[in-house]
Design an enzyme around this catalytic site. Structure first.
Site, mmCIF file in Angstrom:
data_model
loop_
_atom_site.group_PDB
_atom_site.id
_atom_site.type_symbol
_atom_site.label_atom_id
_atom_site.label_comp_id
_atom_site.label_asym_id
_atom_site.label_seq_id
_atom_site.Cartn_x
_atom_site.Cartn_y
_atom_site.Cartn_z
ATOM 1 N N TYR A 55 0.828 -1.271 0.161
ATOM 2 C CA TYR A 55 -0.116 0.124 0.184
ATOM 3 C C TYR A 55 0.751 1.396 0.068
ATOM 4 O O TYR A 55 0.331 2.110 -0.319
ATOM 5 C CB TYR A 55 -0.962 -0.014 1.076
ATOM 6 C CG TYR A 55 -2.159 -0.880 0.828
ATOM 7 C CD1 TYR A 55 -3.142 -0.569 0.461
ATOM 8 C CD2 TYR A 55 -2.002 -2.291 1.318
ATOM 9 C CE1 TYR A 55 -4.254 -1.208 -0.082
ATOM 10 C CE2 TYR A 55 -3.174 -2.906 1.151
ATOM 11 C CZ TYR A 55 -4.267 -2.451 0.339
ATOM 12 O OH TYR A 55 -5.500 -3.455 0.391
ATOM 13 N N GLY A 57 2.918 3.988 -1.603
ATOM 14 C CA GLY A 57 3.201 4.357 -2.908
ATOM 15 C C GLY A 57 1.698 4.215 -3.815
ATOM 16 O O GLY A 57 0.680 4.360 -3.237
ATOM 17 N N GLY A 59 -1.488 3.451 -5.681
ATOM 18 C CA GLY A 59 -2.174 2.383 -5.557
ATOM 19 C C GLY A 59 -2.265 1.665 -4.149
ATOM 20 O O GLY A 59 -1.645 2.148 -3.415
ATOM 21 N N HIS A 75 -4.016 5.420 5.536
ATOM 22 C CA HIS A 75 -3.917 6.516 4.800
ATOM 23 C C HIS A 75 -4.771 6.559 3.579
ATOM 24 O O HIS A 75 -5.213 7.548 3.068
ATOM 25 C CB HIS A 75 -2.319 6.902 4.533
ATOM 26 C CG HIS A 75 -2.089 8.129 3.972
ATOM 27 N ND1 HIS A 75 -1.680 8.521 2.758
ATOM 28 C CD2 HIS A 75 -2.172 9.416 4.541
ATOM 29 C CE1 HIS A 75 -1.562 9.867 2.674
ATOM 30 N NE2 HIS A 75 -1.848 10.420 3.775
ATOM 31 N N ASP A 76 -4.484 5.612 2.712
ATOM 32 C CA ASP A 76 -5.372 5.344 1.487
ATOM 33 C C ASP A 76 -6.598 5.431 2.000
ATOM 34 O O ASP A 76 -7.378 6.222 1.176
ATOM 35 C CB ASP A 76 -4.984 4.254 0.598
ATOM 36 C CG ASP A 76 -3.526 3.966 0.033
ATOM 37 O OD1 ASP A 76 -2.876 5.135 0.074
ATOM 38 O OD2 ASP A 76 -3.187 2.892 -0.352
ATOM 39 N N ASP A 126 -2.891 12.873 6.827
ATOM 40 C CA ASP A 126 -1.495 12.865 6.829
ATOM 41 C C ASP A 126 -0.604 13.019 8.207
ATOM 42 O O ASP A 126 0.378 12.114 8.317
ATOM 43 C CB ASP A 126 -0.716 14.081 5.883
ATOM 44 C CG ASP A 126 -1.194 14.162 4.376
ATOM 45 O OD1 ASP A 126 -1.535 13.060 4.078
ATOM 46 O OD2 ASP A 126 -0.768 15.051 3.580
#
Length: 151
Positions: A55, A57, A59, A75-76, A126
């Site tokens: 996860y 990076g 995508g 985070h995604d 973040d």
């Protein structure tokens, strides 16, 4: 056409071609990188988190390989929630392009009160991730893995 005009036109064209070849990078990612460095006190370069696990990076899919990769998955997911907010759903206002105000004081991250709803949400995504990265162990074996076979 005068030679001087041709030279000016040529210079403008060359400079535009040069600018077009610079890859665009969302501004928010610079801030996120700075938050990561603040939280981990500069112990690990930000680039080490760009191609880590399933996860971290661009995508993400499959099962996270460890705690750090779970930080990236969370985070995604947080960015996905930000994109659903009415305040964040117009062009160039989503999580990758919206910059926000924050402070870093001796490893402590604070999102400032002057952020609008969208910026505050993204800043908190973040901030939470940067703190998670700083706490999670880093396993060199999970950097630059073959995501097709491991994720």
């Amino acid at each position: 056409m005068y030679p001087a005009h041709l030279l000016v036109l040529l210079a403008v064209c060359v400079s535009l071609l040069g600018a077009a070849s610079i890859p665009a990078r969302p501004l928010n990612l610079y801030q996120f990188g700075n938050m990561i460095q603040c939280a981990n006190h500069g112990r690990r370069p930000t680039r080490h988190y760009m191609d880590y696990g399933c996860y971290c990076g661009k995508g993400g899919s499959g099962t996270p390989v460890d705690e750090l990769d779970r930080c990236c998955q969370t985070h995604d997911d947080c960015y996905g929630e930000a994109e659903k907010l009415p305040a964040c759903n117009y062009m160039m206002s989503g999580p990758y392009y919206n910059t926000y105000s924050y402070e870093c004081n001796d490893g402590e991250l604070t999102c400032k009160d002057n952020n609008d709803e969208c910026k505050a949400f993204i800043c908190n995504c973040d901030r939470t991730a940067a703190i998670c990265f700083a706490r999670a162990p880093y396993n060199d074996a999970n950097w630059n893995i073959d995501t097709k076979t491991r994720c």
